[in-house]
Design an enzyme around this catalytic site. Structure first.
Site, PDB file in Angstrom:
ATOM      1  CE  LYS A  36      17.953  79.730  62.556  1.00 25.02           C
ATOM      2  NZ  LYS A  36      17.042  78.675  62.040  1.00 25.02           N
ATOM      3  CE1 TYR A  48      20.067  82.503  61.372  1.00 24.77           C
ATOM      4  CE2 TYR A  48      22.095  82.524  62.648  1.00 24.77           C
ATOM      5  CZ  TYR A  48      21.155  81.835  61.901  1.00 24.77           C
ATOM      6  OH  TYR A  48      21.308  80.491  61.697  1.00 24.77           O
ATOM      7  CB  SER A 108      17.763  76.851  67.088  1.00 19.37           C
ATOM      8  OG  SER A 108      18.150  78.132  67.528  1.00 19.37           O
TER       9      SER A 108
END
Length: 277
Positions: free
Chosen positions: A154, A150, A136
């Protein structure tokens, strides 16, 4: 690493993935590695060893993933450690990124990871052993200005890893989710990082944040070789962590997030608990 394992690593032609493959091959491990471009992967690794199986894989395509895992299993006879490393960053305020750009980022970072897990699980269940390591980012724990999509992708990797660990524990399978901070990989270059092509002038803070990160390239505090070594070592732990932070910046940012979360939860305790019957 006296105990030889079979490793399946995605996104292996650069960054953490490449460091992992090289260190593992140097240690005499068996490695199946994937990339969108097999020749690029072979050139980057620079090994013709029979211990190395380079695979061209489209992680968003279920058939491609399934065939790659089948090939790895048939070549080496088992799969011990799966490292879902493939991914890329994307910067921009939410309204600055198109639906296509947003979905593509989730496709690679989240659905590519899910595809690998979905198709490797039958092999791991049959063995009643294995270790899934999902890469991650610290952005998945505490994102920064201008990186909403993003951070969301993650964060999803962290959430699915947490529950995956519960689901597969009784099967003898371990799960670790890794949250690196800033490392001197190619992540901040155009091949690994996309930034909105449609900036909106009102988002001055987003532009400032992007400039800060792009100007950091080559000056990140994290050593990718040390990070790869730490990930490898975790796979040999009898009781590996579910969460593995990498980098002093990741450590400090996580502690700040925990402190702020603790304070806010307690500040609103009366409102929270007042909603019970």
């Amino acid at each position: 690493m006296d105990n030889k394992k079979v490793w399946f690593i995605t996104g292996a032609s650069k960054g953490f993935g490449l460091s992992l493959v090289k260190q593992l091959l140097d240690a005499g491990q068996l490695v199946a590695a994937t990339s969108r471009d097999q020749q690029e992967l072979i050139g980057a690794v620079g090994s013709g060893s029979s211990d190395f199986l380079p695979l061209q894989v489209d992680l968003v395509n279920e058939s491609s993933v399934s065939l790659a895992l089948q090939h790895a299993y048939e070549t080496f006879g088992r799969i011990d450690v799966v490292i879902n490393n493939a991914g890329y960053g994307i910067g921009g305020a939410i309204e600055e990124l198109t639906d296509t750009e947003t979905r593509q980022n989730f496709d690679v970072n989240v659905f590519g990871t899910l595809n690998v897990i979905r198709f490797v699980m039958p092999y791991l269940r049959k063995q009643r052993s294995g270790h899934i390591i999902n890469i991650s980012s610290i952005a998945g724990i505490t994102g920064g200005t201008g990186w909403a999509v993003y951070a969301a992708a993650k964060s999803a990797v962290i959430g699915l890893s947490e529950v995956l660990a519960l689901d597969v524990k009784a099967l003898g399978i371990k799960v670790t989710v890794v949250a690196p901070g800033a490392f001197r990989t190619s992540f901040l270059t155009s091949g690994s990082l996309a930034v909105t092509k449609n900036p909106i002038a009102d988002y001055a803070d987003v532009r400032t944040s992007h400039c800060k990160y792009l100007n950091m390239n080559g000056q990140q505090a994290g050593d990718p070789e040390k990070a790869a070594s730490a990930i490898i070592n975790v796979a040999y732990e009898e009781n590996p962590p579910l969460y593995l932070l990498l980098g002093g910046d990741a450590y400090n940012r996580s502690l700040t997030k925990l402190d702020n979360l603790y304070k806010e939860i307690h500040q609103w305790e009366d409102t929270t608990c007042a909603t019970d019957f």
